[in-house]
Enzyme design. Structure first.
Site, short mmCIF file in Angstrom:
data_model
loop_
_atom_site.label_atom_id
_atom_site.label_comp_id
_atom_site.label_asym_id
_atom_site.label_seq_id
_atom_site.Cartn_x
_atom_site.Cartn_y
_atom_site.Cartn_z
N GLU A 53 -1.91 -1.87 -2.53
CA GLU A 53 -1.21 -2.43 -1.38
C GLU A 53 -2.13 -3.25 -0.49
O GLU A 53 -1.72 -4.26 0.06
CB GLU A 53 -0.55 -1.31 -0.57
CG GLU A 53 0.56 -1.78 0.37
CD GLU A 53 0.07 -2.37 1.68
OE1 GLU A 53 0.84 -3.15 2.29
OE2 GLU A 53 -1.06 -2.04 2.10
N ASP A 54 -3.38 -2.83 -0.35
CA ASP A 54 -4.31 -3.57 0.51
C ASP A 54 -5.69 -3.59 -0.14
O ASP A 54 -6.05 -2.69 -0.92
CB ASP A 54 -4.38 -2.93 1.90
CG ASP A 54 -4.87 -3.91 2.96
OD1 ASP A 54 -5.05 -5.11 2.64
OD2 ASP A 54 -5.05 -3.48 4.12
N HIS A 114 -2.27 3.32 2.71
CA HIS A 114 -1.51 2.09 2.98
C HIS A 114 -2.54 1.01 3.37
O HIS A 114 -3.37 0.64 2.56
CB HIS A 114 -0.50 2.39 4.09
CG HIS A 114 0.62 1.42 4.21
ND1 HIS A 114 1.74 1.67 4.98
CD2 HIS A 114 0.81 0.18 3.69
CE1 HIS A 114 2.57 0.65 4.91
NE2 HIS A 114 2.02 -0.27 4.15
N ILE A 116 -5.87 -0.81 4.87
CA ILE A 116 -7.27 -0.38 5.01
C ILE A 116 -8.08 -1.46 5.72
O ILE A 116 -7.69 -2.63 5.79
CB ILE A 116 -7.93 -0.07 3.64
CG1 ILE A 116 -7.94 -1.32 2.74
CG2 ILE A 116 -7.22 1.08 2.96
CD1 ILE A 116 -8.70 -1.11 1.43
N HIS A 133 -0.15 8.23 4.82
CA HIS A 133 1.18 8.79 5.05
C HIS A 133 1.35 10.10 4.30
O HIS A 133 2.15 10.20 3.36
CB HIS A 133 2.27 7.80 4.62
CG HIS A 133 2.19 6.47 5.27
ND1 HIS A 133 2.41 6.28 6.63
CD2 HIS A 133 1.90 5.24 4.78
CE1 HIS A 133 2.28 5.00 6.93
NE2 HIS A 133 1.95 4.36 5.82
N ASP A 168 -0.66 -1.34 9.05
CA ASP A 168 -1.98 -1.90 8.73
C ASP A 168 -2.91 -1.72 9.91
O ASP A 168 -2.49 -1.36 11.02
CB ASP A 168 -1.84 -3.38 8.35
CG ASP A 168 -3.08 -3.92 7.63
OD1 ASP A 168 -3.87 -3.10 7.11
OD2 ASP A 168 -3.26 -5.15 7.58
N ASP A 268 2.92 -10.51 4.20
CA ASP A 268 2.51 -9.11 4.20
C ASP A 268 1.09 -9.01 4.77
O ASP A 268 0.87 -9.32 5.93
CB ASP A 268 2.61 -8.55 2.78
CG ASP A 268 2.73 -7.04 2.75
OD1 ASP A 268 2.08 -6.37 3.57
OD2 ASP A 268 3.46 -6.51 1.88
#
Length: 354
Positions: A53-54, A114, A116, A133, A168, A268
């Site tokens: 995701e990141d 999620h 970072i 989470h 984020d 995003d």
């Protein structure tokens, strides 16, 4: 008469719901289809099968990946496997993704990373900040990166009432950060209602050990956040409004809105090229496909490069688009020494040499 009033109210209510539904489809770009814009020297990164995701990259070329995110309403290719942090050395001739060990005592079974961000202290200590989470709650974890052991030493877990729905984060000190809340509420139903009604209650919070405060608000869904190389400006992606906000950082850490860049896609995470200040953005051309997953019509991917965002006419270049045949749901794109990394919400990750 009473029935007439009731029917009138029912009609007004249904009309309002219908209008909100059409507005949500527009915010999701639900009808958008794309044609692929390929890059020649790319391959999928081995070992990433359930999302990255990141991504954040250190000046020495070490890239950190946040993998295995699970989120209500999102598809998962590994629903029973906890998330983790992977690392890749981009200075290697053939870089490989390796999972970092996490210090004993940290609850890895519920690790659900999620956004970072990294921070390098004056003594060269590297801190990794991770939005987590566990059991779909909201925390920020601070780790110390121990390069010789390829491991993360867990230092602190942060919870706060002003961080109800963290998405984020951008670190600005060893225990200091800005964070986006993509919703005002933490309850899943209230989140859905907030999104459906377009309440624009999402916000940005500044956290330090001495002070926690709201510093920007009024976003549809505040998502990616990052900071300019000179540390003067903070950039915030509003994913459902298709915008990037440029906020000026004040001496007291408050943020003042300077400008808004409108884009035709769901933006995003944001990555910054430290040498040029260019913003690289992982985008979702069609947001509805993210939440209504169909393997026959998978979510597409898009990477934008934004140059001179502070100017009157920033340059926006489409670097990469894929219809989902290779990469599904791109959430981040970051550059290092002409090497491009593209991560996704829940699928694979791409490595390209530009």
């Amino acid at each position: 008469m009473g029935r007439l009033v009731a029917l009138s109210l029912l009609g007004i209510g249904l009309a309002l719901l219908g209008e909100r539904f059409l507005a949500l489809r527009n915010r999701l770009k639900a009808s958008r289809e794309v044609e692929s814009v390929d890059l020649p020297n790319c391959h999928l990164i081995k070992g990433i099968e359930a999302g990255a995701e990141d991504i954040d990259v250190l000046p020495n070329g070490l890239a950190f990946f946040s993998v295995g995110l699970k989120f209500p309403g999102l598809h998962s290719f590994a629903p029973d496997k906890p998330g983790g942090i992977l690392m890749m050395d981009l200075k290697e001739e053939k870089p490989r993704a390796l999972e970092l060990r996490v210090s004993w005592g940290f609850d890895l079974a519920s690790f659900n990373p999620h956004g970072i961000s990294t921070f390098i202290d004056g003594d060269d200590t590297v801190y990794l900040f991770v939005v987590n989470h566990p059991e779909f709650k909201n925390t920020v974890e601070i780790f110390k990166f121990e390069e010789e052991e390829n491991s993360l030493l867990h230092l602190k877990t942060i919870k706060h009432e002003l961080l109800p729905s963290v998405n984020d984060i951008v670190a600005v000190g060893p225990a200091h950060f800005y964070a986006t809340n993509d919703h005002y509420f933490s309850d899943p139903f209230l989140k859905y209602l907030e999104t459906y009604l377009n309440l624009r209650w999402a916000n940005v919070v500044y956290y330090s050990p001495d002070e926690v405060k709201l510093v920007a608000e009024g976003f549809d869904s505040a998502n990616g956040i990052n900071i300019s190389p000179d540390k003067k400006y903070v950039y915030v992606a509003d994913i459902l409004a298709h915008e990037i906000h440029v906020l000026e950082k004040q001496p007291n850490m408050n943020l003042t809105q300077l400008k808004v860049l409108q884009l035709g896609t769901l933006v995003d995470n944001l990555s910054i090229d430290p040498s040029s200040g260019d913003i690289w953005v992982g985008c979702h051309p069609n947001g509805q496909k993210l939440f209504v997953y169909d393997p026959n019509h998978p979510p597409s991917s898009e990477v934008l490069r934004i140059q001179n965002i502070l100017s009157e006419k920033p340059s926006v270049t489409t670097v990469y688009i894929n219809n989902g045949s290779v990469l599904q749901g791109s959430s981040v794109a970051t550059i290092y020494d002409r090497k491009l990394l593209v991560g996704t919400l829940y699928q694979k990750a791409l490595y390209c040499e530009l």
